[in-house]
Motif scaffolding. Structure first.
Motif, short mmCIF file in Angstrom:
data_model
loop_
_atom_site.label_atom_id
_atom_site.label_comp_id
_atom_site.label_asym_id
_atom_site.label_seq_id
_atom_site.Cartn_x
_atom_site.Cartn_y
_atom_site.Cartn_z
N VAL A 1 -16.17 1.51 -7.74
CA VAL A 1 -15.87 2.86 -8.24
C VAL A 1 -15.80 2.91 -9.75
O VAL A 1 -15.81 3.99 -10.34
CB VAL A 1 -14.57 3.45 -7.61
CG1 VAL A 1 -14.68 3.52 -6.11
CG2 VAL A 1 -13.35 2.68 -8.03
N ASN A 2 -15.77 1.73 -10.38
CA ASN A 2 -15.71 1.67 -11.84
C ASN A 2 -17.04 1.32 -12.48
O ASN A 2 -17.10 1.09 -13.69
CB ASN A 2 -14.64 0.66 -12.27
CG ASN A 2 -13.26 1.12 -11.91
OD1 ASN A 2 -12.92 2.28 -12.09
ND2 ASN A 2 -12.45 0.23 -11.39
N SER A 3 -18.10 1.24 -11.68
CA SER A 3 -19.41 0.93 -12.25
C SER A 3 -20.41 2.03 -11.87
O SER A 3 -20.34 2.60 -10.79
CB SER A 3 -19.92 -0.42 -11.76
OG SER A 3 -20.40 -0.35 -10.44
N SER B 1 -7.19 3.06 -5.35
CA SER B 1 -8.10 3.59 -6.37
C SER B 1 -9.44 4.00 -5.75
O SER B 1 -10.07 4.96 -6.20
CB SER B 1 -8.32 2.59 -7.50
OG SER B 1 -9.01 1.44 -7.05
N VAL B 2 -9.86 3.28 -4.73
CA VAL B 2 -11.09 3.64 -4.01
C VAL B 2 -10.89 4.96 -3.28
O VAL B 2 -11.73 5.85 -3.33
CB VAL B 2 -11.52 2.53 -3.03
CG1 VAL B 2 -12.73 2.96 -2.22
CG2 VAL B 2 -11.79 1.23 -3.77
N LEU B 3 -9.76 5.10 -2.60
CA LEU B 3 -9.47 6.34 -1.87
C LEU B 3 -9.35 7.52 -2.83
O LEU B 3 -9.80 8.62 -2.51
CB LEU B 3 -8.20 6.17 -1.04
CG LEU B 3 -8.31 5.14 0.09
CD1 LEU B 3 -6.94 4.92 0.72
CD2 LEU B 3 -9.33 5.56 1.13
N GLU B 4 -8.76 7.31 -3.99
CA GLU B 4 -8.67 8.38 -4.99
C GLU B 4 -10.07 8.80 -5.43
O GLU B 4 -10.37 10.00 -5.55
CB GLU B 4 -7.87 7.92 -6.20
CG GLU B 4 -6.39 7.79 -5.93
CD GLU B 4 -5.62 7.12 -7.07
OE1 GLU B 4 -6.19 6.91 -8.15
OE2 GLU B 4 -4.45 6.80 -6.83
N LYS C 1 -5.87 -6.82 -5.21
CA LYS C 1 -4.89 -6.86 -4.13
C LYS C 1 -5.16 -5.71 -3.17
O LYS C 1 -5.80 -4.72 -3.54
CB LYS C 1 -3.47 -6.69 -4.69
CG LYS C 1 -3.07 -7.74 -5.70
CD LYS C 1 -1.65 -7.53 -6.18
CE LYS C 1 -1.58 -6.24 -6.99
NZ LYS C 1 -0.30 -6.03 -7.66
N PRO C 2 -4.66 -5.79 -1.93
CA PRO C 2 -4.87 -4.70 -0.98
C PRO C 2 -4.43 -3.33 -1.52
O PRO C 2 -5.07 -2.32 -1.24
CB PRO C 2 -4.04 -5.12 0.23
CG PRO C 2 -4.09 -6.62 0.19
CD PRO C 2 -4.02 -6.95 -1.30
N SER C 3 -3.39 -3.30 -2.32
CA SER C 3 -2.93 -2.01 -2.86
C SER C 3 -3.94 -1.38 -3.80
O SER C 3 -3.89 -0.17 -4.06
CB SER C 3 -1.58 -2.18 -3.56
OG SER C 3 -1.70 -3.11 -4.63
N ASP C 4 -4.89 -2.15 -4.31
CA ASP C 4 -5.92 -1.61 -5.20
C ASP C 4 -6.91 -0.71 -4.47
O ASP C 4 -7.66 0.03 -5.11
CB ASP C 4 -6.67 -2.75 -5.90
CG ASP C 4 -5.77 -3.52 -6.85
OD1 ASP C 4 -4.97 -2.88 -7.56
OD2 ASP C 4 -5.86 -4.77 -6.85
N VAL C 5 -6.90 -0.76 -3.15
CA VAL C 5 -7.77 0.11 -2.37
C VAL C 5 -7.42 1.58 -2.62
O VAL C 5 -8.27 2.47 -2.48
CB VAL C 5 -7.72 -0.25 -0.87
CG1 VAL C 5 -8.34 0.81 0.01
CG2 VAL C 5 -8.41 -1.59 -0.65
#
Length: 82
Positions: free
Chosen positions: A6-8, A46-49, A40-44
């Motif tokens: 999502v950042n590229s 940012s994908v959902l956002e 980490k799993p919590s970084d997902v």
């Protein structure tokens, strides 16, 4: 889809071509790094956002869509492989 996609620009192009019902998330850790640390799993989140923004839906709807997709994937596994 992992957080670095999502950042590229290239990752975003790929995401834009995926049908919503085929999208699942992953951290891809320890290979993906976010701010110099292992994803980490919590970084997902940012994908959902990101998905909620590009799909024009609420965060919880994007989360539900991805959960439904994952459940569909699990349900497609033959019983003898579960």
């Amino acid at each position: 889809i992992n957080p670095s996609m999502v950042n590229s620009k290239n990752g975003q192009k790929i995401i834009d071509h995926l049908p919503r019902n085929c999208v699942i998330t992953e951290t891809d850790g320890p290979y993906v790094r976010i701010g110099g640390r292992i994803a980490k799993p919590s970084d997902v989140a940012s994908v959902l956002e990101y998905l909620s923004r590009v799909w024009g839906i609420a965060f919880d709807e994007a989360e539900s869509q991805v959960a439904e997709n994952f459940q569909g994937l699990l349900d497609s596994i033959p019983a003898n492989l579960k």
